[in-house]
Enzyme design. Structure first.
Site, PDB file in Angstrom:
ATOM      1  N   ARG A 234      38.410  -9.986   8.357  1.00  0.00           N
ATOM      2  CA  ARG A 234      37.806 -10.596   9.532  1.00  0.00           C
ATOM      3  C   ARG A 234      36.389 -10.002   9.527  1.00  0.00           C
ATOM      4  O   ARG A 234      36.208  -8.789   9.622  1.00  0.00           O
ATOM      5  CB  ARG A 234      38.588 -10.184  10.782  1.00  0.00           C
ATOM      6  CG  ARG A 234      38.016 -10.700  12.112  1.00  0.00           C
ATOM      7  CD  ARG A 234      37.155  -9.660  12.768  1.00  0.00           C
ATOM      8  NE  ARG A 234      36.850  -9.976  14.157  1.00  0.00           N
ATOM      9  CZ  ARG A 234      35.956  -9.309  14.873  1.00  0.00           C
ATOM     10  NH1 ARG A 234      35.317  -8.289  14.365  1.00  0.00           N
ATOM     11  NH2 ARG A 234      35.719  -9.652  16.116  1.00  0.00           N
TER      12      ARG A 234
ATOM     13  N   GLU B 161      33.719 -13.919  12.491  1.00  0.00           N
ATOM     14  CA  GLU B 161      33.485 -13.775  13.924  1.00  0.00           C
ATOM     15  C   GLU B 161      32.061 -14.249  14.183  1.00  0.00           C
ATOM     16  O   GLU B 161      31.100 -13.511  13.971  1.00  0.00           O
ATOM     17  CB  GLU B 161      33.618 -12.315  14.390  1.00  0.00           C
ATOM     18  CG  GLU B 161      33.522 -12.231  15.908  1.00  0.00           C
ATOM     19  CD  GLU B 161      32.860 -10.967  16.466  1.00  0.00           C
ATOM     20  OE1 GLU B 161      33.073 -10.672  17.658  1.00  0.00           O
ATOM     21  OE2 GLU B 161      32.102 -10.290  15.754  1.00  0.00           O
TER      22      GLU B 161
ATOM     23  N   ASP C 145      32.994  -9.110  10.825  1.00  0.00           N
ATOM     24  CA  ASP C 145      32.462  -8.836  12.153  1.00  0.00           C
ATOM     25  C   ASP C 145      31.017  -9.315  12.286  1.00  0.00           C
ATOM     26  O   ASP C 145      30.211  -9.119  11.383  1.00  0.00           O
ATOM     27  CB  ASP C 145      32.525  -7.305  12.346  1.00  0.00           C
ATOM     28  CG  ASP C 145      32.077  -6.872  13.716  1.00  0.00           C
ATOM     29  OD1 ASP C 145      32.701  -7.287  14.689  1.00  0.00           O
ATOM     30  OD2 ASP C 145      31.091  -6.111  13.811  1.00  0.00           O
TER      31      ASP C 145
ATOM     32  N   HIS D 245      26.144  -3.606  10.765  1.00  0.00           N
ATOM     33  CA  HIS D 245      25.600  -2.306  11.183  1.00  0.00           C
ATOM     34  C   HIS D 245      26.510  -1.173  10.744  1.00  0.00           C
ATOM     35  O   HIS D 245      27.680  -1.392  10.406  1.00  0.00           O
ATOM     36  CB  HIS D 245      25.449  -2.286  12.701  1.00  0.00           C
ATOM     37  CG  HIS D 245      26.665  -2.803  13.415  1.00  0.00           C
ATOM     38  ND1 HIS D 245      26.801  -4.122  13.797  1.00  0.00           N
ATOM     39  CD2 HIS D 245      27.819  -2.205  13.776  1.00  0.00           C
ATOM     40  CE1 HIS D 245      27.974  -4.297  14.363  1.00  0.00           C
ATOM     41  NE2 HIS D 245      28.627  -3.148  14.362  1.00  0.00           N
TER      42      HIS D 245
ATOM     43  N   TYR E 257      24.288 -12.194  12.655  1.00  0.00           N
ATOM     44  CA  TYR E 257      23.106 -11.366  12.915  1.00  0.00           C
ATOM     45  C   TYR E 257      22.570 -10.612  11.708  1.00  0.00           C
ATOM     46  O   TYR E 257      21.801  -9.659  11.866  1.00  0.00           O
ATOM     47  CB  TYR E 257      23.436 -10.345  14.018  1.00  0.00           C
ATOM     48  CG  TYR E 257      24.257 -10.913  15.149  1.00  0.00           C
ATOM     49  CD1 TYR E 257      23.708 -11.864  16.007  1.00  0.00           C
ATOM     50  CD2 TYR E 257      25.582 -10.533  15.356  1.00  0.00           C
ATOM     51  CE1 TYR E 257      24.459 -12.408  17.036  1.00  0.00           C
ATOM     52  CE2 TYR E 257      26.342 -11.073  16.379  1.00  0.00           C
ATOM     53  CZ  TYR E 257      25.781 -12.020  17.209  1.00  0.00           C
ATOM     54  OH  TYR E 257      26.526 -12.549  18.221  1.00  0.00           O
TER      55      TYR E 257
ATOM     56  N   ASP F  92      32.360   3.010  19.475  1.00  0.00           N
ATOM     57  CA  ASP F  92      32.650   1.589  19.679  1.00  0.00           C
ATOM     58  C   ASP F  92      34.008   1.288  19.042  1.00  0.00           C
ATOM     59  O   ASP F  92      34.165   0.323  18.293  1.00  0.00           O
ATOM     60  CB  ASP F  92      31.534   0.723  19.074  1.00  0.00           C
ATOM     61  CG  ASP F  92      31.735  -0.759  19.360  1.00  0.00           C
ATOM     62  OD1 ASP F  92      32.567  -1.095  20.236  1.00  0.00           O
ATOM     63  OD2 ASP F  92      31.080  -1.592  18.701  1.00  0.00           O
TER      64      ASP F  92
ATOM     65  N   ASP G 295      21.321  -1.631  12.771  1.00  0.00           N
ATOM     66  CA  ASP G 295      21.599  -2.776  11.890  1.00  0.00           C
ATOM     67  C   ASP G 295      21.153  -2.469  10.465  1.00  0.00           C
ATOM     68  O   ASP G 295      20.072  -1.906  10.252  1.00  0.00           O
ATOM     69  CB  ASP G 295      20.816  -4.008  12.364  1.00  0.00           C
ATOM     70  CG  ASP G 295      21.578  -4.810  13.392  1.00  0.00           C
ATOM     71  OD1 ASP G 295      22.311  -4.182  14.188  1.00  0.00           O
ATOM     72  OD2 ASP G 295      21.433  -6.050  13.409  1.00  0.00           O
TER      73      ASP G 295
HETATM   74  C1  GLC Z   1      32.348  -7.315  17.373  1.00  0.00           C
HETATM   75  C2  GLC Z   1      33.619  -6.609  17.778  1.00  0.00           C
HETATM   76  C3  GLC Z   1      33.351  -5.699  18.934  1.00  0.00           C
HETATM   77  C4  GLC Z   1      32.271  -4.715  18.558  1.00  0.00           C
HETATM   78  C5  GLC Z   1      31.022  -5.444  18.046  1.00  0.00           C
HETATM   79  C6  GLC Z   1      30.049  -4.515  17.435  1.00  0.00           C
HETATM   80  O1  GLC Z   1      31.905  -8.204  18.320  1.00  0.00           O
HETATM   81  O2  GLC Z   1      34.611  -7.545  18.067  1.00  0.00           O
HETATM   82  O3  GLC Z   1      34.500  -5.021  19.345  1.00  0.00           O
HETATM   83  O4  GLC Z   1      31.943  -3.906  19.641  1.00  0.00           O
HETATM   84  O5  GLC Z   1      31.349  -6.385  17.052  1.00  0.00           O
HETATM   85  O6  GLC Z   1      30.531  -4.041  16.212  1.00  0.00           O
END
Ligand code: GLC
Length: 570
Positions: free
Chosen positions: A202, A246, A204, A107, A208, A64, A174
């Protein structure tokens, strides 16, 4: 020059998001690295940005793009070493640039040693670092985020005969935030990078962190509790840092992430972003005025993060079904352009490479309340490659020049981590930094000019927002006001020339000064002010009061000038 210490610097800052791997390759192995990025710091300084946001650069199986972290305490070897990272931070600070990076709390990768240990047995010490269940029927109300790949938020562990919980890919289990040791472990990660000089994170996927039966497992009180505590720990040890959330949520659900100014300093405004694009298709100011009127006030020490595009798909989660259809129809004509609930394209191709539209969206990005976040490459109008999988099409190498591989790396083409864009319209031969630096009218030079202009006025980062009603709904007109500064912004959302009357009754006797060239327009008088805007045009003005005396003289001069013109035309 070095960092100027003031604790709410992020309110006036322009952010620049980039991936180390994509920026500049100093070793010619086809992958960008920290030393390469350090070499390019002068470019960023010259662009005028204040803070760099680094996408995850930690060791990872890269399933990812690094958001699947296998080791929180290192640099992914192809990107360099922790020493290189430190050197980079030092070099950035020396230029007055700050740096934040992704902190992925929710996670880990399934390759992380904690998960590997947890997989060994139910009795493993790390078992409780993750969320396990005998059934996959728990937390049924939690939505699936990566709908293109996943069918459930639970995956089966063959070894220990239980399911583990994951909100994203199944290879991203997670973490269990109910476990105090997990909480402590993630706090330590934060300290580690701050001690090395990072200016913040930032954060992420913050909604959740916790799960609770009977809820959608998002924005839970326990999550906010943990985040508030994290902020407290940050403030206790490190002044002058920033946490940016985010949280892809509706404004009323994002609002609690600011707390009473004691949770996040900043949060992205996700719902505004697609509406900026919507306003162009509909040629209407309504999508923007509507979402801004639903946006609650935030504490004084907080700030919105505004963006047009980022490394993910242009997410359409925060729009209505009808709006989503509209967006897909206009901006994702080919099925390949879609990804999960969104559109995986860059800014310039989304706007058919129309310079006026690109400028207009940036004009709004720079002038609506919040700190703008520019995605690397969008300042030169880079294109994308929808034939690459997942969201990789918007993560191609930065285009520096017409040299081999766009000047990104001198490696053999086949070694590049991803092909550089090479099509006739967006390819590095036509879209690159060197050429645009040399062309006074280039998008890059325009971006520099607008950033510079924005930075002269605190009203952009700190001022109030007042929409101004006009007689033309295709025009989005607003004031930004802070202390003595009165800024008036007018954007024409239409593809055609538009005329508009703006009532400026309260400003009779004020001068209108266009901000980029600093030239004067006629005085505001009793009648409405009349503007004509070119297709997708925009103006930034400041209103400056003149004294009664000066006002009269200016008026006389204006009348004289009018007579002169009459004489000439007669
Ligand atoms: C956030 C990131 C994204 C990633 C996801 C899982 O939404 O911006 O790129 O795939 O988290 O970590």
């Amino acid at each position: 020059m070095s960092i100027d210490k003031h604790s709410d610097w992020y309110k006036d800052a322009v952010f620049y998001e980039l991936h180390v791997k994509a920026f500049y390759d100093s070793t010619n192995d086809g992958i960008g690295d920290f030393n390469g990025l350090t070499e390019k710091l002068d470019y960023l300084k010259d662009l005028g940005v204040d803070c760099i946001w680094l996408l995850p650069f930690y060791p990872s199986p890269q399933k990812d793009d690094g958001y699947d972290i296998a080791d929180y305490y290192n640099v992914n070897p192809p990107y360099g070493s922790v020493k290189d990272f430190q050197r980079f931070i030092k070099a950035a600070h020396k230029r007055g640039l700050r740096v934040i990076a992704d902190l992925v709390l929710n996670h880990t990768s399934d390759q992380h040693s904690w998960f590997q240990e947890a997989l060994l047995s139910k009795k493993s010490k790390k078992r409780d670092y993750y969320v396990w269940s005998k059934t996959d029927q728990r937390y049924k109300d939690a939505r699936i985020i990566f709908v293109d790949t996943e069918t459930s938020n639970w995956s089966w562990s063959q070894n220990t005969q239980e399911y583990y919980w994951h909100r994203f890919f199944s290879h991203q289990p997670d973490l269990n935030f109910e476990n105090p040791r997990v909480q402590k472990a993630m706090q330590r990660v934060m300290y580690f990078w701050l001690d090395l000089g990072l200016d913040g994170f930032r954060c992420d996927a913050v909604p959740y962190l916790f799960e609770e039966e009977g809820t959608n497992c998002e924005n839970l009180p326990k999550t906010h509790q943990f985040l508030k505590d994290l902020r407290k720990k940050l403030d206790n040890r490190y002044p002058d840092k920033v946490l940016l959330a985010e949280a892809n949520q509706w404004p009323e659900d994002v609002r609690p992430y600011f707390g009473d100014g004691d949770e996040f300093h900043m949060a992205f405004h996700f719902p505004l972003m697609p509406r900026l694009f919507m306003s162009l298709i509909k040629e209407s100011s309504k999508p923007i005025t509507e979402i801004m009127s639903q946006t609650p006030d935030i504490p004084e020490n907080c700030q919105w993060g505004l963006f047009l595009r980022n490394h993910d798909e242009l997410t359409l989660e925060m729009v209505t079904d009808e709006e989503r259809d509209y967006m897909y129809k206009e901006y994702a004509k080919e099925p390949r352009m879609r990804c999960n609930v969104g559109i995986r394209r860059r800014l310039a191709p989304l706007l058919d490479n129309d310079r006026d539209s690109i400028e207009l969206l940036n004009s709004m990005l720079f002038t609506l309340p919040g700190s703008p976040v520019i995605y690397y490459g969008d300042e030169i109008g880079m294109g994308d490659n929808i034939y690459l999988g997942d969201r990789n099409g918007v993560r191609t190498p930065m285009q520096w020049s017409i040299d081999r591989n766009g000047g990104f790396s001198r490696c053999d083409y086949s070694l590049l981590y991803q092909p550089v864009i090479a099509d006739p319209v967006y390819g590095y031969q036509s879209v690159n930094v060197e050429a645009q630096n040399r062309t006074p009218s280039s998008l890059l030079n325009w971006m520099k000019k607008m950033i510079k202009t924005r930075k002269k006025y605190k009203a952009f980062g700190r001022g109030t927002l007042e929409f101004q009603k006009t007689n033309n709904s295709k025009i989005l007109c607003y004031f930004r006001k802070y202390q003595e500064e009165i800024i008036l912004i007018i954007n024409n959302l239409s593809k055609t020339v538009q005329a508009v009357e703006v009532k400026l009754d309260d400003y009779r006797g004020f001068r209108l000064i266009e901000l980029t060239a600093e030239n004067d327009l006629p005085l505001v008088e009793d009648k409405p002010y009349f503007f004509t805007l070119p297709p997708r045009g925009y103006y930034w003005f400041k209103l400056v009061p003149v004294t009664e005396e000066a006002y009269e003289t200016l008026q006389e001069m204006q009348t004289e000038a009018e007579h002169e013109t009459e004489k000439v035309t007669n």
